[in-house]
Design an enzyme around this catalytic site. Sequence first.
Site, PDB file in Angstrom:
ATOM      1  N   HIS A  84      -8.850  -5.019  -1.428  1.00  0.00           N
ATOM      2  CA  HIS A  84      -8.290  -6.375  -1.324  1.00  0.00           C
ATOM      3  C   HIS A  84      -9.354  -7.143  -0.550  1.00  0.00           C
ATOM      4  CE1 HIS A  84      -4.425  -4.520  -2.287  1.00  0.00           C
ATOM      5  NE2 HIS A  84      -4.611  -3.694  -1.282  1.00  0.00           N
ATOM      6  N   GLN A  96      -9.000  -9.158   2.803  1.00  0.00           N
ATOM      7  CA  GLN A  96      -8.633  -8.476   4.056  1.00  0.00           C
ATOM      8  C   GLN A  96      -9.856  -8.109   4.897  1.00  0.00           C
ATOM      9  OE1 GLN A  96      -5.770  -5.329   3.277  1.00  0.00           O
ATOM     10  NE2 GLN A  96      -4.492  -6.695   2.060  1.00  0.00           N
ATOM     11  N   TYR A 110      -4.004  -9.968  -5.630  1.00  0.00           N
ATOM     12  CA  TYR A 110      -2.666 -10.586  -5.728  1.00  0.00           C
ATOM     13  C   TYR A 110      -2.530 -11.962  -5.082  1.00  0.00           C
ATOM     14  CZ  TYR A 110      -2.045  -8.249  -1.148  1.00  0.00           C
ATOM     15  OH  TYR A 110      -2.192  -7.805   0.139  1.00  0.00           O
ATOM     16  N   HIS A 134       2.256  -4.588  -8.013  1.00  0.00           N
ATOM     17  CA  HIS A 134       1.989  -4.407  -6.591  1.00  0.00           C
ATOM     18  C   HIS A 134       2.538  -3.093  -6.071  1.00  0.00           C
ATOM     19  CE1 HIS A 134       2.658  -4.696  -2.258  1.00  0.00           C
ATOM     20  NE2 HIS A 134       1.474  -5.266  -2.285  1.00  0.00           N
ATOM     21  N   ARG A 180       8.501  -1.665  -4.972  1.00  0.00           N
ATOM     22  CA  ARG A 180       9.370  -2.652  -4.315  1.00  0.00           C
ATOM     23  C   ARG A 180       9.007  -4.078  -4.730  1.00  0.00           C
ATOM     24  NH1 ARG A 180       5.535  -1.241  -0.311  1.00  0.00           N
ATOM     25  NH2 ARG A 180       4.489  -3.076   0.535  1.00  0.00           N
ATOM     26  N   HIS A 185       0.405   0.449  -6.043  1.00  0.00           N
ATOM     27  CA  HIS A 185       0.602   1.007  -4.692  1.00  0.00           C
ATOM     28  C   HIS A 185       1.901   1.808  -4.725  1.00  0.00           C
ATOM     29  CE1 HIS A 185      -1.271  -2.791  -2.626  1.00  0.00           C
ATOM     30  NE2 HIS A 185      -2.120  -1.795  -2.486  1.00  0.00           N
ATOM     31  N   HIS A 196      -2.511   5.395  -2.761  1.00  0.00           N
ATOM     32  CA  HIS A 196      -1.929   6.059  -1.583  1.00  0.00           C
ATOM     33  C   HIS A 196      -1.091   7.295  -1.966  1.00  0.00           C
ATOM     34  CE1 HIS A 196      -3.420   2.643   0.570  1.00  0.00           C
ATOM     35  NE2 HIS A 196      -2.534   1.811   0.065  1.00  0.00           N
ATOM     36  N   ASP A 226      -9.724  -0.374   0.458  1.00  0.00           N
ATOM     37  CA  ASP A 226      -8.471  -1.074   0.711  1.00  0.00           C
ATOM     38  C   ASP A 226      -8.603  -2.270   1.654  1.00  0.00           C
ATOM     39  OD1 ASP A 226      -5.800  -1.661   0.768  1.00  0.00           O
ATOM     40  OD2 ASP A 226      -5.099   0.267   1.492  1.00  0.00           O
TER      41      ASP A 226
END
Length: 459
Positions: free
Chosen positions: A59, A62, A124, A210, A213, A236, A273, A324
């Site tokens: 990402h 980040q 995203y 994503h 959830r 993920h 992960h 990541d």
Amino acid sequence: MKTYLFKGILQNNGWLPNMGITVNTVGTVTDIFSFDPNIQTQQVLGGYALPAFQNAHSHAFQYAMAGLAERHENKAAQDDFWGWREAMYQLALSLDPDQMEAVATMLYTEMARHGYTNVAEFHYVHHDKNGKPYANLAEMGSRLISAAKTVGLGITLVPIFYQKGGFGLEPNERQRRFISPTIEDYLKLLEASKAACKHYSHANIAMGIHSMRGVEPLDIVEIAKSGPQDFPFHIHVSEQKKEVADAMEYLGKRPVQWLLDNVGLNDRFHLVHATHLSDDEIARLAKSKTHVVLCPSTEGNLGDGLFPLRKYEEHGGKWSIGTDSHVGLSPVEELRILDYGQRLTSHNRNSYSYHTHGDSGMHALEMATLSGRKAMGNTTSDFFKIGQPLNACVIDASAPLIASSSMENLASTIVYAGDPSLNLNTISHGQLITRAGVHQQQVSITQTFLSAMETLKNR
Ligand code: ZN
């Protein structure tokens, strides 16, 4: 035409000494040959060539917060993934397209310095700060492609379908830049992203959701089954124990178990992960030929947990690495954290004992390379091959431990005793994109990054 002469190149079955590789004008290998260093008068590129590292999960934005979120002033407060996520949302809400490009360009330059030539960008942050789609739906993705183009890195853009704020929950305000409400909205974004990839010859497209959830279960099944079947599919999954517990409550199944039962997981899926797995999930996942993408420095930084690598390897499971959140950028550090986590908990040094040749460094390099390439949609299994692009990480043959090692000990010396100072050059698509760790445009890229960070004011 250009020819590079190496002290050695790593092929799938080991090192070949004194090898030359010729590439054409677009960086495709046209010849691989051995030479006699005693009669060869051309300059040897001073090093050992590894297949370049593949960064299967990034990402980019980040990077702007790497190393932050470490001042734990309230000793009594719980500080875990969910707390870190709030800081990440804050950053995601504040970046404009220019800042995104400046941060990504700096990050990709750093990746090149560390020996990566390809990145899968799990992307995203799609919309503007108010959550409104840009006129070009793939504006932010285009900026990531521009960043990779400036650096010369290969990029696999993975525009992400993000729809929900949690199992059965509407998205919250702070997720407004991420959201595609429906499958149709996501497919439009995917199409625009695919079009954006056409602006750079080393860009290609993948797809993904994503997380369990983040998308309604019926839509996960639908997008996996009716979306393009030839794109790598990234997700993920099971990074947090809470996520597993929430899935049990909402779906009556663990996330990976649910995916195995409802989505035809196979070789095109890359589960990022997959930290918390039951024994049954481990065995079934490996059998399905699904790949996992492990991000050991980020997973360690966030306190996620340890992926059950030994068991997964016993079942023949395949894995790659990703950086990541970019708190660590060294591929050998990722490989070491990964292996040492297993050693520290199993009290056993041979984490890869089920692999036939028994050389841990070699096994780790091979797994991370081949599974990493699959995450980019590249199915080539030969490390260096005529007809394929030349992507290499060149290790300094004059470094003391390298210069004194026999070839059979080289791979593990690099993986277990190496650091980024060993990386002499990085070659991407036949071009030397970093020399002695310095990119051709290092000064201007750094300056643009520093100016962007000045306006972001988050560090
Ligand atoms: Zn991630």
